[in-house]
Design an enzyme around this catalytic site. Structure first.
Site, mmCIF file in Angstrom:
data_model
loop_
_atom_site.group_PDB
_atom_site.id
_atom_site.type_symbol
_atom_site.label_atom_id
_atom_site.label_comp_id
_atom_site.label_asym_id
_atom_site.label_seq_id
_atom_site.Cartn_x
_atom_site.Cartn_y
_atom_site.Cartn_z
ATOM 1 N N ARG A 223 0.859 -1.192 0.000
ATOM 2 C CA ARG A 223 0.000 0.000 0.000
ATOM 3 C C ARG A 223 0.890 1.235 0.000
ATOM 4 O O ARG A 223 1.996 1.224 0.569
ATOM 5 C CB ARG A 223 -0.883 0.031 1.256
ATOM 6 C CG ARG A 223 -2.001 -0.970 1.247
ATOM 7 C CD ARG A 223 -3.104 -0.597 0.239
ATOM 8 N NE ARG A 223 -4.217 -1.525 0.272
ATOM 9 C CZ ARG A 223 -4.426 -2.523 -0.602
ATOM 10 N NH1 ARG A 223 -3.580 -2.715 -1.584
ATOM 11 N NH2 ARG A 223 -5.475 -3.299 -0.506
ATOM 12 N N HIS A 271 -1.900 1.007 -9.416
ATOM 13 C CA HIS A 271 -2.548 0.035 -8.511
ATOM 14 C C HIS A 271 -3.290 -1.053 -9.304
ATOM 15 O O HIS A 271 -4.488 -1.276 -9.102
ATOM 16 C CB HIS A 271 -3.501 0.752 -7.544
ATOM 17 C CG HIS A 271 -3.818 -0.083 -6.320
ATOM 18 N ND1 HIS A 271 -4.022 0.453 -5.077
ATOM 19 C CD2 HIS A 271 -3.972 -1.426 -6.149
ATOM 20 C CE1 HIS A 271 -4.288 -0.508 -4.210
ATOM 21 N NE2 HIS A 271 -4.260 -1.662 -4.842
HETATM 22 P P1 NDP Z 1 -2.165 -11.944 4.377
HETATM 23 O O1 NDP Z 1 -2.932 -11.370 5.507
HETATM 24 O O2 NDP Z 1 -2.496 -13.321 3.921
HETATM 25 O O3 NDP Z 1 -0.599 -11.913 4.716
HETATM 26 C C1 NDP Z 1 0.008 -10.817 5.286
HETATM 27 C C2 NDP Z 1 1.450 -11.176 5.611
HETATM 28 O O4 NDP Z 1 2.094 -9.985 6.099
HETATM 29 C C3 NDP Z 1 1.559 -12.224 6.699
HETATM 30 O O5 NDP Z 1 2.625 -13.102 6.432
HETATM 31 C C4 NDP Z 1 1.858 -11.390 7.946
HETATM 32 O O6 NDP Z 1 2.599 -12.055 8.949
HETATM 33 C C5 NDP Z 1 2.693 -10.279 7.351
HETATM 34 N N1 NDP Z 1 2.675 -9.111 8.243
HETATM 35 C C6 NDP Z 1 1.635 -8.399 8.692
HETATM 36 N N2 NDP Z 1 2.025 -7.444 9.552
HETATM 37 C C7 NDP Z 1 3.357 -7.584 9.666
HETATM 38 C C8 NDP Z 1 4.341 -6.918 10.429
HETATM 39 N N3 NDP Z 1 4.031 -5.924 11.269
HETATM 40 N N4 NDP Z 1 5.616 -7.329 10.311
HETATM 41 C C9 NDP Z 1 5.938 -8.345 9.490
HETATM 42 N N5 NDP Z 1 5.064 -9.023 8.740
HETATM 43 C C10 NDP Z 1 3.776 -8.638 8.823
HETATM 44 O O7 NDP Z 1 -2.301 -10.898 3.170
HETATM 45 P P2 NDP Z 1 -2.223 -11.157 1.588
HETATM 46 O O8 NDP Z 1 -1.007 -11.945 1.289
HETATM 47 O O9 NDP Z 1 -3.513 -11.672 1.083
HETATM 48 O O10 NDP Z 1 -2.094 -9.645 1.054
HETATM 49 C C11 NDP Z 1 -1.034 -8.829 1.480
HETATM 50 C C12 NDP Z 1 -1.263 -7.399 1.057
HETATM 51 O O11 NDP Z 1 -1.055 -7.241 -0.349
HETATM 52 C C13 NDP Z 1 -2.677 -6.843 1.241
HETATM 53 O O12 NDP Z 1 -2.926 -6.488 2.582
HETATM 54 C C14 NDP Z 1 -2.654 -5.631 0.332
HETATM 55 O O13 NDP Z 1 -2.169 -4.512 1.039
HETATM 56 C C15 NDP Z 1 -1.644 -6.017 -0.747
HETATM 57 N N6 NDP Z 1 -2.327 -6.191 -2.039
HETATM 58 C C16 NDP Z 1 -2.021 -5.341 -3.069
HETATM 59 C C17 NDP Z 1 -2.635 -5.459 -4.287
HETATM 60 C C18 NDP Z 1 -2.254 -4.603 -5.452
HETATM 61 O O14 NDP Z 1 -2.887 -4.678 -6.498
HETATM 62 N N7 NDP Z 1 -1.223 -3.790 -5.339
HETATM 63 C C19 NDP Z 1 -3.694 -6.477 -4.515
HETATM 64 C C20 NDP Z 1 -3.886 -7.359 -3.390
HETATM 65 C C21 NDP Z 1 -3.240 -7.194 -2.197
HETATM 66 P P3 NDP Z 1 1.979 -13.312 9.746
HETATM 67 O O15 NDP Z 1 1.872 -14.402 8.706
HETATM 68 O O16 NDP Z 1 2.972 -13.621 10.771
HETATM 69 O O17 NDP Z 1 0.649 -12.879 10.253
#
Ligand code: NDP
Length: 308
Positions: A223, A271
């Protein structure tokens, strides 16, 4: 029962056709044609409407049309209302395509060749094998892990970082802020795929760039608010970083006078890294409605305390 769609209107028509085919018993409506608000049980949104509880007293699930939920202010929602984010194969596939394209472009020096083409320069650079490039995926969730596996198939040396510990066979993984430095020091290319939360806002900053190898690159598909743009420009200008491919910015759309648009080492896309594909997403949505009716766990249920 009524299902309201409040997101990009042209895709609303596709959703309407799919609901008509696959779930004709559901009264599917595209915002603002909401019908009787008391009959609305399911609402899918990019940005939720105001006063949700007053407008829709019988709402049972709020769906995010995208994978992220940072655009939703949980404070304004009733505490009992489940919020479900999008997990569906079409979205995952398009994210893989984008990240592979971006990592391969950087790996094969395409930004340099574009700059050379502008000056009509014919100059070959050495082709490095993929297994000499370390690609670090920040965020090992639903998207991050699939992306990482695709990168491994291309022979890149992959590593990953997440909030909690993860075990992925053959991949060095790191977790938490204590191990962020060790992770970053090995990222020739960093792919940002974490959700936007209070803990991750501004995470792509000067400190992080200073921990990466000299000349490393960034692929940012998380983001816009993860990134401190001034720090990125400084890192690119000083040579600390070599290239950045940004699919997300803050704000969006990126204003015409923003320096990122014209920076020679930045590629900006609007995006589009990944998009929910109604044709595949419909099955997840209908499965979630079925699960809800049967009291089973929902796919993509958001943990409000974690914020994702
Ligand atoms: P998930 O919720 O499945 O995974 C998120 C990952 O990020 C997890 O491994 C989580 O760790 C990690 N994470 C969260 N907070 C932290 C932190 N503070 N420190 C370290 N690691 C962290 O999300 P998705 O994979 O489905 O999607 C990820 C993001 O991709 C979305 O939230 C969105 O912002 C972005 N996105 C962008 C798009 C685009 O077109 N540009 C389209 C779709 C998504 P843990 O596993 O330990 O919880």
């Amino acid at each position: 029962m009524t299902f309201i769609y409040k997101a990009e209107p042209t895709r609303g028509k596709i959703w309407a056709d799919l609901f008509a085919q696959k779930a004709p018993d559901i009264d599917f409506r595209v915002w603002p044609n909401i019908g009787d608000p008391k009959k609305v049980r399911f609402l899918t949104v990019w940005e939720p409407p105001e006063n949700i509880s007053e407008q829709f007293p019988n709402l049972e699930i709020l769906f995010s049309i995208g994978a992220g939920v940072d655009q939703i202010n949980f404070e304004t929602l009733p505490k009992h209302l489940p919020v479900v984010r999008m997990i569906e194969p079409g979205l995952t596939q398009s994210m893989c395509e984008y990240v592979l394209w971006a990592v391969l472009s950087i790996h094969r020096d395409m930004p340099t060749y574009h700059r050379q083409q502008d000056r009509k320069v014919w100059k070959a650079l050495r082709v490095w094998p993929a297994n000499k490039r370390r690609v670090g995926v920040m965020g090992l969730g639903r998207l991050g892990q699939v992306v990482l596996n695709q990168l491994r198939l291309m022979n890149f040396r992959c590593l990953g970082w997440s909030r909690t510990a993860k075990q992925i066979e053959g991949v060095p993984t790191f977790h938490g802020t204590d191990l962020l430095g060790s992770f970053l020091s090995q990222c020739d290319t960093l792919v940002c795929l974490i959700p936007l939360t209070q803990s991750t806002k501004g995470i792509l900053n000067r400190d992080v760039f200073s921990l990466m190898p000299e000349g490393a690159s960034l692929v940012h598909v998380g983001r816009g608010e993860h990134l401190e743009p001034k720090d990125l420009i400084e890192a690119l200008d000083s040579g600390r970083l070599s290239e950045a491919i940004l699919d997300v910015t803050s704000p969006e759309p990126l204003p015409a006078d923003d320096p990122l648009w014209s920076h020679p080492k930045v590629i900006v896309t609007p995006h589009i890294a990944s998009m929910t594909q109604p044709e595949t997403a419909i099955d997840t949505v209908l499965e979630n409605i079925r699960r809800f009716e049967q009291g089973q766990p929902l796919i993509g249920l958001v943990d409000r305390d974690r914020g994702y």
